[in-house]
Motif scaffolding. Structure first.
Motif, mmCIF file in Angstrom:
data_model
loop_
_atom_site.group_PDB
_atom_site.id
_atom_site.type_symbol
_atom_site.label_atom_id
_atom_site.label_comp_id
_atom_site.label_asym_id
_atom_site.label_seq_id
_atom_site.Cartn_x
_atom_site.Cartn_y
_atom_site.Cartn_z
ATOM 1 N N VAL A 402 41.087 38.684 42.880
ATOM 2 C CA VAL A 402 41.239 39.627 41.766
ATOM 3 C C VAL A 402 42.626 40.270 41.869
ATOM 4 O O VAL A 402 43.080 40.619 42.963
ATOM 5 C CB VAL A 402 40.164 40.740 41.847
ATOM 6 C CG1 VAL A 402 40.285 41.670 40.645
ATOM 7 C CG2 VAL A 402 38.777 40.147 41.923
ATOM 8 N N CYS A 403 43.272 40.402 40.727
ATOM 9 C CA CYS A 403 44.577 41.068 40.703
ATOM 10 C C CYS A 403 44.362 42.583 40.754
ATOM 11 O O CYS A 403 43.652 43.140 39.919
ATOM 12 C CB CYS A 403 45.357 40.696 39.444
ATOM 13 S SG CYS A 403 46.861 41.662 39.252
ATOM 14 N N GLY A 404 44.972 43.219 41.749
ATOM 15 C CA GLY A 404 44.856 44.670 41.888
ATOM 16 C C GLY A 404 45.615 45.421 40.805
ATOM 17 O O GLY A 404 45.393 46.603 40.596
ATOM 18 N N ALA A 405 46.501 44.731 40.098
ATOM 19 C CA ALA A 405 47.297 45.399 39.059
ATOM 20 C C ALA A 405 46.617 45.329 37.702
ATOM 21 O O ALA A 405 46.526 46.324 37.006
ATOM 22 C CB ALA A 405 48.684 44.783 38.993
ATOM 23 N N CYS A 406 46.164 44.133 37.319
ATOM 24 C CA CYS A 406 45.609 43.994 35.960
ATOM 25 C C CYS A 406 44.107 43.720 35.980
ATOM 26 O O CYS A 406 43.476 43.736 34.926
ATOM 27 C CB CYS A 406 46.340 42.888 35.197
ATOM 28 S SG CYS A 406 46.001 41.232 35.799
ATOM 29 N N GLY A 407 43.528 43.470 37.151
ATOM 30 C CA GLY A 407 42.093 43.233 37.228
ATOM 31 C C GLY A 407 41.691 41.815 36.866
ATOM 32 O O GLY A 407 40.511 41.472 36.904
ATOM 33 N N GLY A 408 42.660 40.961 36.525
ATOM 34 C CA GLY A 408 42.353 39.578 36.167
ATOM 35 C C GLY A 408 41.899 38.782 37.380
ATOM 36 O O GLY A 408 42.321 39.044 38.499
ATOM 37 N N GLU A 409 41.014 37.792 37.156
ATOM 38 C CA GLU A 409 40.532 36.956 38.255
ATOM 39 C C GLU A 409 41.223 35.601 38.218
ATOM 40 O O GLU A 409 41.580 35.106 37.148
ATOM 41 C CB GLU A 409 39.021 36.746 38.123
ATOM 42 C CG GLU A 409 38.219 37.970 38.511
ATOM 43 C CD GLU A 409 36.727 37.715 38.445
ATOM 44 O OE1 GLU A 409 36.254 36.756 39.083
ATOM 45 O OE2 GLU A 409 36.051 38.463 37.714
ATOM 46 N N THR A 410 41.428 35.024 39.413
ATOM 47 C CA THR A 410 42.010 33.687 39.475
ATOM 48 C C THR A 410 41.209 32.851 40.462
ATOM 49 O O THR A 410 40.542 33.388 41.347
ATOM 50 C CB THR A 410 43.475 33.711 39.949
ATOM 51 O OG1 THR A 410 43.501 34.243 41.274
ATOM 52 C CG2 THR A 410 44.351 34.540 39.060
ATOM 53 N N ALA A 411 41.279 31.543 40.296
ATOM 54 C CA ALA A 411 40.500 30.648 41.150
ATOM 55 C C ALA A 411 41.090 30.578 42.555
ATOM 56 O O ALA A 411 40.368 30.400 43.529
ATOM 57 C CB ALA A 411 40.457 29.257 40.531
ATOM 58 N N SER A 412 42.406 30.708 42.652
ATOM 59 C CA SER A 412 43.019 30.617 43.972
ATOM 60 C C SER A 412 44.087 31.693 44.115
ATOM 61 O O SER A 412 44.544 32.255 43.122
ATOM 62 C CB SER A 412 43.653 29.234 44.153
ATOM 63 O OG SER A 412 44.626 29.048 43.151
ATOM 64 N N TRP A 413 44.485 31.915 45.373
ATOM 65 C CA TRP A 413 45.503 32.943 45.621
ATOM 66 C C TRP A 413 46.873 32.428 45.196
ATOM 67 O O TRP A 413 47.179 31.242 45.337
ATOM 68 C CB TRP A 413 45.530 33.296 47.107
ATOM 69 C CG TRP A 413 46.497 34.396 47.419
ATOM 70 C CD1 TRP A 413 46.233 35.738 47.409
ATOM 71 C CD2 TRP A 413 47.875 34.261 47.763
ATOM 72 N NE1 TRP A 413 47.355 36.448 47.715
ATOM 73 C CE2 TRP A 413 48.386 35.556 47.944
ATOM 74 C CE3 TRP A 413 48.736 33.182 47.921
ATOM 75 C CZ2 TRP A 413 49.708 35.799 48.277
ATOM 76 C CZ3 TRP A 413 50.059 33.428 48.258
ATOM 77 C CH2 TRP A 413 50.531 34.726 48.441
ATOM 78 N N SER A 414 47.695 33.330 44.659
ATOM 79 C CA SER A 414 49.108 33.001 44.446
ATOM 80 C C SER A 414 49.887 34.300 44.603
ATOM 81 O O SER A 414 49.330 35.388 44.436
ATOM 82 C CB SER A 414 49.332 32.393 43.061
ATOM 83 O OG SER A 414 48.961 33.321 42.077
ATOM 84 N N SER A 415 51.176 34.187 44.940
ATOM 85 C CA SER A 415 51.943 35.409 45.212
ATOM 86 C C SER A 415 52.224 36.181 43.921
ATOM 87 O O SER A 415 52.458 37.381 43.958
ATOM 88 C CB SER A 415 53.244 35.078 45.933
ATOM 89 O OG SER A 415 54.011 34.199 45.145
ATOM 90 N N LEU A 416 52.209 35.489 42.780
ATOM 91 C CA LEU A 416 52.390 36.164 41.490
ATOM 92 C C LEU A 416 51.110 36.032 40.686
ATOM 93 O O LEU A 416 50.563 34.944 40.557
ATOM 94 C CB LEU A 416 53.533 35.524 40.699
ATOM 95 C CG LEU A 416 54.912 35.543 41.342
ATOM 96 C CD1 LEU A 416 55.905 34.812 40.448
ATOM 97 C CD2 LEU A 416 55.385 36.967 41.586
ATOM 98 N N CYS A 417 50.648 37.166 40.137
ATOM 99 C CA CYS A 417 49.427 37.115 39.330
ATOM 100 C C CYS A 417 49.685 36.258 38.090
ATOM 101 O O CYS A 417 50.660 36.486 37.373
ATOM 102 C CB CYS A 417 49.026 38.524 38.921
ATOM 103 S SG CYS A 417 47.745 38.557 37.662
ATOM 104 N N PRO A 418 48.824 35.253 37.815
ATOM 105 C CA PRO A 418 49.057 34.416 36.632
ATOM 106 C C PRO A 418 48.882 35.183 35.321
ATOM 107 O O PRO A 418 49.333 34.725 34.276
ATOM 108 C CB PRO A 418 48.017 33.313 36.769
ATOM 109 C CG PRO A 418 47.007 33.831 37.725
ATOM 110 C CD PRO A 418 47.675 34.828 38.606
ATOM 111 N N HIS A 419 48.236 36.358 35.382
ATOM 112 C CA HIS A 419 48.015 37.127 34.143
ATOM 113 C C HIS A 419 49.158 38.107 33.882
ATOM 114 O O HIS A 419 49.695 38.153 32.789
ATOM 115 C CB HIS A 419 46.690 37.893 34.220
ATOM 116 C CG HIS A 419 45.529 37.022 34.574
ATOM 117 N ND1 HIS A 419 45.027 36.081 33.704
ATOM 118 C CD2 HIS A 419 44.800 36.916 35.707
ATOM 119 C CE1 HIS A 419 44.023 35.445 34.287
ATOM 120 N NE2 HIS A 419 43.867 35.928 35.502
#
Ligand SMILES: [Zn+2]
Length: 472
Positions: A402-419
């Protein structure tokens, strides 16, 4: 006490009058055929009267001469006061989100105060509030022309560039801002974030070191960011075939933040690929001690994929021993035990983490493993269906990225939130509410333009994300 000087003066006058009255004398004045005969008392009175009249005349003449200048000064002062009032009201209107009022006040302040450094910012903010990005851009650009407003103008343009998703331009402006004020925390934080967003890992690492020295970032956050930057550098090195650099950077990332799962996984993966299976096992076990994670369990199993299921259960018991009572430890052993058809062992571990009839809020993964167990061991289809229904009931959720900034969920970790493209904002946790982004927080920490007179604190520069509170 205040009347004392007056009393003294009156007493002196009376004494003088008595003195003269007691000593009568005559004055005789002859001039051009005129002759005046009078007493001393009358002459003294006459001289005093002439002195008073002369003083009054002198005062009047001075007033008449200074008149026009004083009038103009008073007018200017009134204009200045009205100008500052308009400026203050405009800033309040910006803070309150009143676009029309902000625009009106900006125009009035600009007209009344011939001080562009003060009115440009308000004009820019009013334009932003009215949705006129082009005008706001022009005002901020005009602020770059003056040394006293250059920094604020840069800041406004950075926010504008971010709003338009022009990260390259925002980075260019942030570099210029850093040249002006290399110590300002928000500049360092924004510059680092933008360097990371544009994949300039080497520059980002250098900025991060300066930010850490200047305490622009809290120590745990800066360590974690450094680990992420090292991790990304290692991935770049791996992609470019620089295997030794990749291994060195991965080890450094893992050492910098031992509980950071993606770095541990990557490090273990590189070690496994280079034939260092034992070292890879140690890396995963160390990570498990701090933060057990399903992906670590999968990577651990991959190290022993050639072994028989019974041996794999033993391997997982070693892993689980690093963090005995953790849910993930029970799930890891239960999964291996199911594969090895060790029903009792599987049931014991699932029961320990909610896999019993009466348990509340059981993890959906545990429910699905229970269903698998009921079907495989006893072919008990109704029980299996009951567990599957519980998994789908939604009474418990699984952690996810889960992105702590926008709350968006992603399937895998990445250093930049895809949202929202925030750097290092993806956390492994239960989905929930989102706090503000770091760039937004950095913008809100900085005080507004210092203006003579009182300006409300809530008057802030525009922040990254739009919405009704964009300027508040
Ligand atoms: Zn995000």
């Amino acid at each position: 006490m205040r009347t004392l000087p007056a009393i003294v003066v009156i007493a002196a006058l009376i004494a003088g009058a008595v003195f003269i009255a007691d000593r009568p004398g005559a004055v005789s004045l002859t001039w051009e055929g005129w002759r005046v005969d009078t007493s001393i008392a009358v002459m003294v009175f006459g001289i005093a009267l002439i002195a008073i009249l002369a003083a009054a005349l002198f005062h009047l003449v001075r007033k008449i001469i200074a008149g026009p200048g004083a009038f103009a000064r008073a007018r200017r002062e009134r204009r200045r006061r009205r100008g500052y009032r308009a400026l203050t009201q405009g800033m309040v209107a910006v803070a309150a989100g009143d676009a029309a009022e902000a625009k009106r006040c900006a125009r009035q302040a600009d007209l009344l105060l011939a001080e562009p450094p003060l009115t440009l910012l308000l004009s820019a903010q009013a334009a932003q509030l009215n949705g006129d990005q082009k005008a706001a851009q022009n005002y901020f650009a005009a602020m770059l022309e003056r040394p006293e407003t250059e920094f604020l103008g840069l800041r406004g343009l950075i926010m504008q560039a971010l709003k338009q998703n022009d990260e390259a331009e925002a980075l260019r402006l942030a570099r210029r801002a850093k040249a002006l004020h290399p110590k300002t925390p928000w500049v360092l934080a924004s510059l680092f974030e933008l360097q990371a967003r544009t994949g300039k890992w080497g520059e980002a690492e250098a900025t991060l070191k300066i930010a850490a020295r200047r305490n622009a970032l809290p120590e745990p956050e800066s360590r974690r960011h450094r680990a992420v930057v090292l991790h990304e550098q290692s991935r770049v090195a791996e992609a470019e075939g620089r295997d030794r650099d990749a291994a060195r950077l991965a080890a450094a990332a893992n050492a910098m933040a031992p509980g950071f799962t993606p770095a541990a996984l990557h490090h273990a993966g590189l070690l496994r690929a280079s034939g260092h299976r034992r070292h890879a096992r140690k890396v995963i076990e160390a990570a498990w001690r701090l933060a057990p994670h399903p992906e670590l369990a999968t990577a651990y199993g991959a190290l022993f994929a050639d072994e028989r299921p019974m041996e794999q259960v033993k391997r997982y018991e070693t892993l689980a021993a690093q963090n005995k009572d953790h849910l993930e430890s029970h799930i890891a052993i239960a999964t291996a035990a199911l594969a090895a058809r060790l029903w009792g062992e599987a049931r014991r571990h699932l029961a320990a983490c909610g896999g019993t009839e009466g348990a509340a809020a059981t993890s959906p993964r545990v429910c699905r493993l229970m269903a698998e167990l009921e079907e495989a061991e006893h072919n008990d289809l109704p029980a299996a269906r009951m567990w599957l229904a519980r998994a789908a009931s939604g009474q418990a959720t699984e952690p996810s990225y889960v992105c702590g900034a926008c709350g968006g969920e992603t399937a895998s970790w990445s250093s930049l939130c895809p949202h929202c493209r925030s750097f290092d904002s993806i956390e492994w946790r239960l989905p929930g509410r989102a706090p503000a982004t770091r760039l937004q927080a950095a913008a809100e920490m900085t005080p507004s333009l210092p203006v003579p007179g009182r300006v409300p604190d809530e008057t802030r520069l525009a922040v990254e994300n739009g919405g009704p509170g964009a300027l508040a």
